[in-house]
Scaffold this motif. Structure first.
Motif, PDB file in Angstrom:
ATOM      1  N   ILE A   1      10.749  40.805  82.984  1.00  0.00           N
ATOM      2  CA  ILE A   1      11.846  40.839  83.962  1.00  0.00           C
ATOM      3  C   ILE A   1      12.957  41.702  83.391  1.00  0.00           C
ATOM      4  CG2 ILE A   1      13.589  39.452  85.157  1.00  0.00           C
ATOM      5  CD1 ILE A   1      11.530  37.094  84.885  1.00  0.00           C
ATOM      6  N   LEU A   2      13.456  42.631  84.193  1.00  0.00           N
ATOM      7  CA  LEU A   2      14.549  43.513  83.769  1.00  0.00           C
ATOM      8  C   LEU A   2      15.752  43.269  84.674  1.00  0.00           C
ATOM      9  CD1 LEU A   2      15.617  45.746  81.960  1.00  0.00           C
ATOM     10  CD2 LEU A   2      14.555  47.434  83.476  1.00  0.00           C
ATOM     11  N   ASN A   3      16.854  42.861  84.061  1.00  0.00           N
ATOM     12  CA  ASN A   3      18.075  42.514  84.788  1.00  0.00           C
ATOM     13  C   ASN A   3      19.178  43.526  84.453  1.00  0.00           C
ATOM     14  OD1 ASN A   3      20.601  39.942  84.454  1.00  0.00           O
ATOM     15  ND2 ASN A   3      20.019  41.039  86.288  1.00  0.00           N
ATOM     16  N   LEU A   4      19.560  44.324  85.452  1.00  0.00           N
ATOM     17  CA  LEU A   4      20.683  45.259  85.298  1.00  0.00           C
ATOM     18  C   LEU A   4      21.931  44.574  85.836  1.00  0.00           C
ATOM     19  CD1 LEU A   4      19.035  48.576  86.619  1.00  0.00           C
ATOM     20  CD2 LEU A   4      18.883  47.537  84.341  1.00  0.00           C
ATOM     21  N   THR A   5      22.998  44.566  85.061  1.00  0.00           N
ATOM     22  CA  THR A   5      24.164  43.781  85.487  1.00  0.00           C
ATOM     23  C   THR A   5      25.474  44.465  85.131  1.00  0.00           C
ATOM     24  OG1 THR A   5      25.081  41.539  85.469  1.00  0.00           O
ATOM     25  CG2 THR A   5      24.341  42.406  83.372  1.00  0.00           C
ATOM     26  N   ASN A   6      26.530  43.983  85.807  1.00  0.00           N
ATOM     27  CA  ASN A   6      27.882  44.493  85.602  1.00  0.00           C
ATOM     28  C   ASN A   6      28.848  43.317  85.609  1.00  0.00           C
ATOM     29  OD1 ASN A   6      30.376  45.790  85.645  1.00  0.00           O
ATOM     30  ND2 ASN A   6      30.233  46.326  87.821  1.00  0.00           N
ATOM     31  N   ASP A   7      29.408  42.992  84.458  1.00  0.00           N
ATOM     32  CA  ASP A   7      30.372  41.891  84.337  1.00  0.00           C
ATOM     33  C   ASP A   7      31.796  42.388  84.153  1.00  0.00           C
ATOM     34  OD1 ASP A   7      28.451  39.863  84.532  1.00  0.00           O
ATOM     35  OD2 ASP A   7      27.998  39.964  82.399  1.00  0.00           O
ATOM     36  N   SER A   8      32.003  43.683  84.325  1.00  0.00           N
ATOM     37  CA  SER A   8      33.311  44.251  83.982  1.00  0.00           C
ATOM     38  C   SER A   8      34.439  43.706  84.857  1.00  0.00           C
ATOM     39  CB  SER A   8      33.263  45.780  84.084  1.00  0.00           C
ATOM     40  OG  SER A   8      32.965  46.192  85.411  1.00  0.00           O
ATOM     41  N   TRP A   9      34.130  43.300  86.110  1.00  0.00           N
ATOM     42  CA  TRP A   9      35.157  42.787  87.004  1.00  0.00           C
ATOM     43  C   TRP A   9      35.848  41.542  86.450  1.00  0.00           C
ATOM     44  CZ3 TRP A   9      37.168  44.844  91.389  1.00  0.00           C
ATOM     45  CH2 TRP A   9      36.493  45.921  91.950  1.00  0.00           C
ATOM     46  N   PHE A  10      35.142  40.787  85.616  1.00  0.00           N
ATOM     47  CA  PHE A  10      35.671  39.505  85.140  1.00  0.00           C
ATOM     48  C   PHE A  10      36.524  39.651  83.876  1.00  0.00           C
ATOM     49  CE2 PHE A  10      31.714  38.774  87.436  1.00  0.00           C
ATOM     50  CZ  PHE A  10      32.124  37.872  88.386  1.00  0.00           C
ATOM     51  N   GLU A  11      36.319  40.739  83.152  1.00  0.00           N
ATOM     52  CA  GLU A  11      37.123  41.014  81.944  1.00  0.00           C
ATOM     53  C   GLU A  11      37.157  39.803  81.022  1.00  0.00           C
ATOM     54  OE1 GLU A  11      40.568  44.010  83.006  1.00  0.00           O
ATOM     55  OE2 GLU A  11      40.648  42.326  84.401  1.00  0.00           O
ATOM     56  N   SER A  12      35.998  39.183  80.802  1.00  0.00           N
ATOM     57  CA  SER A  12      35.966  37.939  80.017  1.00  0.00           C
ATOM     58  C   SER A  12      34.701  37.883  79.173  1.00  0.00           C
ATOM     59  CB  SER A  12      36.018  36.726  80.951  1.00  0.00           C
ATOM     60  OG  SER A  12      35.728  35.534  80.255  1.00  0.00           O
ATOM     61  N   GLN A  13      34.897  37.636  77.894  1.00  0.00           N
ATOM     62  CA  GLN A  13      33.771  37.431  76.984  1.00  0.00           C
ATOM     63  C   GLN A  13      33.019  36.153  77.350  1.00  0.00           C
ATOM     64  OE1 GLN A  13      33.006  39.486  74.505  1.00  0.00           O
ATOM     65  NE2 GLN A  13      31.594  38.348  73.187  1.00  0.00           N
ATOM     66  N   THR A  14      33.755  35.122  77.752  1.00  0.00           N
ATOM     67  CA  THR A  14      33.127  33.854  78.129  1.00  0.00           C
ATOM     68  C   THR A  14      32.208  34.030  79.320  1.00  0.00           C
ATOM     69  OG1 THR A  14      35.010  32.584  77.293  1.00  0.00           O
ATOM     70  CG2 THR A  14      33.571  31.482  78.873  1.00  0.00           C
ATOM     71  N   GLU A  15      32.692  34.755  80.342  1.00  0.00           N
ATOM     72  CA  GLU A  15      31.878  34.947  81.538  1.00  0.00           C
ATOM     73  C   GLU A  15      30.586  35.683  81.223  1.00  0.00           C
ATOM     74  OE1 GLU A  15      29.955  37.010  84.655  1.00  0.00           O
ATOM     75  OE2 GLU A  15      31.147  38.032  83.115  1.00  0.00           O
ATOM     76  N   THR A  16      30.677  36.759  80.456  1.00  0.00           N
ATOM     77  CA  THR A  16      29.473  37.543  80.204  1.00  0.00           C
ATOM     78  C   THR A  16      28.463  36.752  79.374  1.00  0.00           C
ATOM     79  OG1 THR A  16      28.672  39.733  79.571  1.00  0.00           O
ATOM     80  CG2 THR A  16      30.248  38.721  78.084  1.00  0.00           C
ATOM     81  N   MET A  17      28.934  35.874  78.484  1.00  0.00           N
ATOM     82  CA  MET A  17      28.025  35.038  77.697  1.00  0.00           C
ATOM     83  C   MET A  17      27.388  33.964  78.571  1.00  0.00           C
ATOM     84  SD  MET A  17      30.088  34.664  74.078  1.00  0.00           S
ATOM     85  CE  MET A  17      28.693  33.941  73.222  1.00  0.00           C
ATOM     86  N   GLN A  18      28.167  33.388  79.487  1.00  0.00           N
ATOM     87  CA  GLN A  18      27.599  32.388  80.394  1.00  0.00           C
ATOM     88  C   GLN A  18      26.584  33.020  81.340  1.00  0.00           C
ATOM     89  OE1 GLN A  18      30.900  30.469  82.323  1.00  0.00           O
ATOM     90  NE2 GLN A  18      31.524  29.343  80.502  1.00  0.00           N
TER      91      GLN A  18
END
Length: 540
Positions: A423-440
């Motif tokens: 499974i290949l997941n391409l993602t963008n977490d930049s909108w949240f500007e949070s280390q916690t969010e990207t880890m979750q």
């Protein structure tokens, strides 16, 4: 004679909701303390029991709203950044929207609280039935029938414990169900008056059985069918609002920056690359699908750099783009070498308020409140994407875009329709500007790899770029977040035919079982009026 419980009574049990919310946060990333998850569930069971004793609808509603608010403030505080960036509103309006979201976001706890109070108002339910049958079933059903903007399951509290999380082979809902039963067994054990191993044995035996099942899964040997060498690019493209789309200098610099790190990835590859990967929104707003529609996102520069990277690496390129195809589409695209044919798969699970506005047709004023929200339309179920390795072997992958990794049933549906090897997941977490969010967000991939029986590779535009094997273990060192980075991964593949209990049976048997248990206890337990009538007859 009055019995004394080893669990002390608290005059105001709702005060426990704050430590419960803190424990909830500690169970998730970046802390990942599964012991905090068990203690969190234990205290929720205690609070639920006290609510059934108080038997007040007002108290139950207050507890539900408080729990949702506190959990959002302690675990998902990063949503405020997303609301602010997507809405484009000031601090005051964004904060008000966030508070409304916090009050309602984790409403599934209300299903558990209200369900327990309702059942105990109607029937006299023994503690053993309540804790071992009713409450675990309510937890499971709440995961099923309570959709969330950002789905969180009770089993997610235990995804960082390598042994215990193997129960996710049956699905994350079952992981949560078993975890609640285990916490309930400890609760009932502490209620017992007698001491000693013999009296505790009936409570500990089921937990030992759960551990044994997990240990069996953890020790399982799974055959490999090959290895592919992936080159993962993390370009660290910042989130871009709509006005940036008209900024030619910014767009040109972004395209050049992505191309440069792509060249660097190819130049320093330790071995021939089988698949080159760019994450979601590496180059925002643009696409490579030519269209005469005035809303077309076609960019010749985008076409040139993708084809150039494919030529220089002599490898297919997986990337994300926005295309116009009967509407705006968020596309996972695989550009093949030699032929330069693009295979596209459009995102199916769209993010509410991010990629579309729920109810916009009926409430057009919502667009003024959330001007940055896109107008994407969802895609349909498609076949797995295929590419050829340097060794000449055909490899299949299941493509997931960003938010889709949070939906177990989507992954099951995709693999059931067209089996794959990873499974290949391409993602963008930049909108949240949070280390916690990207880890979750990344943490959800752990359970998907176990549920779906395939390795999950996650490539994020600003991080966290990582990969998980079939047991949810990390397969590569995490690349640093919010900076440019390159990762190389030798990915072991599994047979396309590999099945897990979740893939084979899905969540339906466990949901039916949970509903059956609730009705079984309800119809088996006596009504309070009958108890009072029997007492009156004895007195007469």
């Amino acid at each position: 004679m009055r019995k004394h419980s080893k669990i002390p009574k608290i005059k105001h049990p709702l005060l426990l909701l704050l430590p419960v919310a803190i424990l909830f946060a500690l169970a998730l990333e970046p802390f990942g303390l599964s012991s905090a998850g068990f203690l969190c569930i234990f205290l929720i069971l205690y609070i639920t029991k006290q609510l059934t004793i108080i038997s007040s609808w007002k108290q139950t509603l207050l507890a539900s709203l408080l729990f949702s608010s506190l959990v959002t403030l302690t675990s998902f505080y990063w949503i405020w950044n997303a609301i602010r960036n997507i809405s484009g509103q000031g601090i005051v309006i964004s904060s008000l929207l966030f508070l409304v979201y916090a009050l309602l976001s984790f409403y599934k706890i209300g299903f558990i609280f209200f369900g327990s109070v309702f059942l105990t108002k109607q029937k006299i339910i023994k503690d053993s039935y309540l804790f071992l049958l009713v409450l675990p079933s309510l937890f499971l059903v709440s995961d099923w029938i309570c959709p969330m903007i950002f789905p969180v399951y009770w089993g997610d509290l235990f995804r960082n414990q390598i042994l215990w999380r193997q129960m996710a082979r049956f699905g994350v809902e079952v992981l949560g169900f078993v975890s609640v039963i285990s916490a309930a067994l400890f609760y009932l054990m502490f209620l017992k008056q007698t001491k000693g191993f013999r009296s505790y044995f009936p409570y500990l035996l089921p937990i030992v059985c759960f551990f044994s099942i997990n240990l069996y899964f953890l020790a399982e040997t799974i055959p490999q069918v090959g290895i592919v060498h992936l080159a993962l690019i993390q370009p660290n493209t910042k989130y871009a609002k709509r006005e940036i789309q008209e900024n030619q200098e910014w767009m040109t610099n972004t395209i050049q920056s992505v191309y440069d790190i792509g060249l660097e990835t190819i130049r320093f590859a330790p071995k021939p690359i089988d698949l080159l990967v760019l994450p979601e929104s590496s180059i925002p707003f643009l696409g490579t699908l030519d269209s005469k529609n005035p809303n077309s996102t076609y960019s010749k520069s985008f076409v040139e750099i993708t084809e150039s990277l494919v030529k220089l690496s002599n490898a297919p390129l997986a990337f994300n783009e926005l295309v116009w195809d009967g509407g705006s589409r968020n596309s996972f695209t695989l550009l093949q070498p030699i032929s330069f044919v693009s295979d596209r798969r459009y995102k199916q699970a769209l993010l509410p308020f991010g990629e579309y506005l729920p109810g916009e047709n009926h409430f057009p004023w919502l667009r003024n409140l959330f001007p940055e929200t896109s107008r994407h339309i969802p895609g349909n179920l498609t076949d797995a994407l295929r590419f050829q390795t340097k060794a000449g072997e055909m490899v299949t992958l299941s493509p997931l875009i960003c938010y889709e990794i949070l939906y177990p049933e989507l992954g099951r549906k995709m693999i059931g329709h067209s089996p794959s090897e990873f499974i290949l997941n391409l993602t963008n977490d930049s909108w949240f500007e949070s280390q916690t969010e990207t880890m979750q967000h990344a943490g959800a991939g752990r359970l998907r790899s176990i549920e779906l029986g395939r390795p999950v590779v996650r490539v994020a535009v600003t991080g966290l770029t990582t990969a998980y094997d079939l047991w949810g273990r990390e397969m590569m060192g995490e690349l640093q977040t919010f900076q440019k980075a390159i990762g190389y991964l030798d990915l072991p593949l599994v047979p396309k035919e590999r099945m897990t209990p979740y893939l084979q049976f899905g969540p339906r048997p466990w949901r039916i079982m949970a509903v059956f248990l609730i009705f079984f206890v309800f119809f088996r337990s006596p009504r309070p009026i009958l108890i009072n009538k029997m007492k009156n007859e004895i007195e007469i």
